[in-house]
Design a protein around this motif. Structure first.
Motif, mmCIF file in Angstrom:
data_model
loop_
_atom_site.group_PDB
_atom_site.id
_atom_site.type_symbol
_atom_site.label_atom_id
_atom_site.label_comp_id
_atom_site.label_asym_id
_atom_site.label_seq_id
_atom_site.Cartn_x
_atom_site.Cartn_y
_atom_site.Cartn_z
ATOM 1 N N UNK A 114 11.132 -96.341 108.260
ATOM 2 C CA UNK A 114 10.181 -95.539 108.327
ATOM 3 C C UNK A 114 9.644 -96.884 109.460
ATOM 4 N N UNK A 115 9.094 -98.452 108.512
ATOM 5 C CA UNK A 115 9.284 -100.043 109.313
ATOM 6 C C UNK A 115 9.811 -100.580 109.211
ATOM 7 N N UNK A 116 9.943 -101.945 109.658
ATOM 8 C CA UNK A 116 10.441 -103.043 109.025
ATOM 9 C C UNK A 116 10.057 -103.493 107.948
ATOM 10 N N UNK A 117 10.939 -103.433 107.212
ATOM 11 C CA UNK A 117 11.355 -104.268 105.499
ATOM 12 C C UNK A 117 11.755 -105.654 106.137
ATOM 13 N N UNK A 118 11.672 -106.465 106.611
ATOM 14 C CA UNK A 118 12.694 -108.025 107.263
ATOM 15 C C UNK A 118 11.207 -108.661 107.363
ATOM 16 N N UNK A 119 10.268 -108.488 107.935
ATOM 17 C CA UNK A 119 8.747 -109.722 107.832
ATOM 18 C C UNK A 119 8.390 -109.963 106.777
ATOM 19 N N UNK A 120 8.435 -111.091 106.505
ATOM 20 C CA UNK A 120 7.950 -111.703 105.347
ATOM 21 C C UNK A 120 6.567 -112.076 105.498
ATOM 22 N N UNK A 283 6.004 -106.620 97.355
ATOM 23 C CA UNK A 283 4.143 -107.382 98.309
ATOM 24 C C UNK A 283 4.999 -108.577 99.211
ATOM 25 N N UNK A 284 5.762 -109.011 99.476
ATOM 26 C CA UNK A 284 6.475 -109.502 100.240
ATOM 27 C C UNK A 284 6.589 -109.059 101.995
ATOM 28 N N UNK A 285 7.356 -108.066 101.455
ATOM 29 C CA UNK A 285 8.174 -107.279 102.391
ATOM 30 C C UNK A 285 7.525 -105.923 102.721
ATOM 31 N N UNK A 286 6.808 -105.360 101.784
ATOM 32 C CA UNK A 286 6.294 -104.236 102.283
ATOM 33 C C UNK A 286 7.239 -103.176 102.240
ATOM 34 N N UNK A 287 8.383 -103.363 101.059
ATOM 35 C CA UNK A 287 8.793 -102.587 101.112
ATOM 36 C C UNK A 287 9.285 -101.308 99.468
ATOM 37 N N UNK A 288 9.193 -100.507 99.769
ATOM 38 C CA UNK A 288 8.632 -99.744 98.777
ATOM 39 C C UNK A 288 10.482 -98.921 98.372
ATOM 40 N N UNK A 289 10.090 -98.820 96.689
ATOM 41 C CA UNK A 289 10.747 -98.041 95.957
ATOM 42 C C UNK A 289 11.567 -97.026 95.828
ATOM 43 N N UNK A 290 12.805 -97.395 96.736
ATOM 44 C CA UNK A 290 13.700 -96.701 96.980
ATOM 45 C C UNK A 290 15.110 -96.356 96.506
ATOM 46 N N UNK A 291 15.451 -97.798 95.792
ATOM 47 C CA UNK A 291 16.564 -97.754 95.611
ATOM 48 C C UNK A 291 16.655 -98.756 94.216
#
Length: 456
Positions: A114-120, A283-291
């Motif tokens: 859904x989003x870019x989870x590589x930008x710190x 916190x640093x990448x905006x990645x939700x918990x999905x795994x």
């Protein structure tokens, strides 16, 4: 609170030494598993109120997209771990055997984010409030098994009174090895997650606890914190249940306290290393918990291994990825988790939830074996010796079997039982102590619920 009650040492009172069986999977590196089948997301995969759906049938979704929002302070949002179309919102079979409301998604196999989870994000620009909000928004819960919403845990009444933030890397449950692999591979990320949590507690030090049967993880985490003066790695004696919250606090802070109190009441916050990794990603990448990291193991598994498994994946499909059942064997016991605190599964056609970290398939049923040789209580006292809570299991069992739940609760403090299974393991008479206590606790809680409803 330091040093109150017992001496500070690298272990705890009581405990047992079951066979580890970790050699089956401990050298299997973590690898991402992308399922092909439909994905099922229970709305209640955390302690507290179930999440409230924000999608409807036929909606298109992507990886990381919000499926259900938190419905209260003690609740947690749920995010999709796949891309595809919402097939239904309906009751499905879940862990424990019951039916629960779930969001079902037809997985398109593309796993489009859904989003870019590589930008710190620059952590120095985040306030404490930002950190907590990102953790809450990501739907992070305790990944050690309890599933308590992490954002709530990070907001005790008095943050200044917290002396220790304990990272639980003990992984004391037999067979399971995914946290071992997570610490070896993602040690830097776990250390960063712990640093972020320590920002919330200005007077605390971080202690990473790892049992001494994981030398590679100890070495990796020690390197990762070598330049972090507020964090240390503590090597713990290998003993079950070393990974229990109260056991760790006994070992690190020297504090013994009843279940009526919370860790924060004695100056401690405990987080599983998997939770800290998820905090770093959120916190640093905006990645939700999905795994989360997950071990599939046991003598009946063809190829035991460790995976980063997507929430909503079926146990059955993951077993296929591990080569299925070993040739010439049959599954006599299936457990979500390990053999000490795992939950027996009647069918593998159920979804893996956030707080699940293992599937153990045994070629022999230890419960059947115990029942075949069970005798009356020998009054040997071994159950009392190994109980990490200092209880008297033999008397508790007598009271529970006799239906004297008032004595069980009020005189014998049976509700303090953490159901770790140490007493059952140590019992030479092979009495089903832990299952008896689980039943007694369930009956007491049900009685409280009825009485509370009647008073209203």
């Amino acid at each position: 609170m330091k040093g109150v009650g017992i001496a500070v040492k690298n272990t705890f009172r009581g405990g047992v030494h079951p066979a580890g069986h970790k050699d089956l999977s401990r050298e299997s590196r973590l690898r991402l598993f992308d399922p092909k089948g439909e994905m099922v997301f229970p709305l209640s995969m955390h302690i507290g109120k179930p999440a409230k759906p924000v999608v409807k049938k036929n909606d298109e979704v992507k990886v990381g997209q919000l499926l259900a929002e938190a419905d209260g302070f003690v609740s947690a949002p749920i995010h999709s771990s796949c891309s595809g179309k919402v097939k239904a919102i309906e009751k499905r079979r879940v862990l424990g055997g019951g039916m629960a409301e779930c969001i079902v998604i037809d997985n398109d196999g593309m796993f489009t984010p859904a989003e870019d989870y590589t930008q710190r994000t620059d952590a120095s620009k985040l306030s404490n409030s930002d950190i907590i909000q990102r953790v809450q928004k990501a739907g992070i819960v305790g990944l050690g098994g309890a599933g308590f919403p992490t954002a709530v845990k990070l907001q005790p009444k008095n943050a200044d009174a917290i002396e220790y933030v304990i990272a639980n890397g003990a992984e004391c449950e037999p067979y399971l090895t995914c946290n071992d692999q997570l610490m070896r591979i993602h040690s830097n990320e776990i250390a960063e997650g712990l640093e972020l949590v320590l920002r919330l507690f200005p007077n605390a030090e971080g202690v990473i606890c790892i049992e001494d049967n994981k030398p590679e993880a100890i070495e990796a985490m020690s390197r990762a914190v070598s330049d972090k003066p507020k964090i240390s790695v503590r090597t713990m004696i290998t003993k079950y249940p070393q990974g229990g919250e109260r056991s760790l606090i006994q070992a690190v802070a020297g504090v013994d306290f009843p279940t009526s109190k919370l860790p924060a009441d004695v100056g401690c916050v405990v987080q599983n290393v998997g939770t800290l990794y998820a905090i770093q990603r959120a916190v640093l990448y905006g990645e939700p918990l999905f795994s989360q990291c997950f071990t599939i193991t046991g003598e009946a598994v063809a190829e035991p291994g460790n995976y980063m498994v997507r929430v909503g994946t079926s146990y059955a499909e993951l077993l296929e990825a591990a080569g299925g059942v070993k040739e010439g064997m049959e599954i006599r016991k299936a457990l979500s988790g390990g053999p000490m605190m795992g939950i027996a599964i009647g069918s593998l056609d159920i979804p893996i939830q956030k707080q699940n970290n293992g599937l153990t398939l045994l070629a022999e049923d230890p419960v059947e074996a115990a029942e075949a040789v069970m005798t009356s209580c020998l009054r040997c006292g071994r159950c009392t010796t190994v109980c990490p809570m200092g209880l008297t299991p033999q008397l508790m069992c007598d009271a529970a079997v006799a239906g004297d739940l008032e004595r069980y609760e009020k005189k014998l403090y049976g509700m303090d039982c953490i159901q770790c299974g140490s007493c059952s393991f140590a019992c030479p008479a092979k009495r089903p102590l832990t299952p008896t206590f689980k039943q007694a606790k369930a009956e007491i809680l049900e009685k409280r619920k009825r009485e509370g409803g009647a008073q209203k």
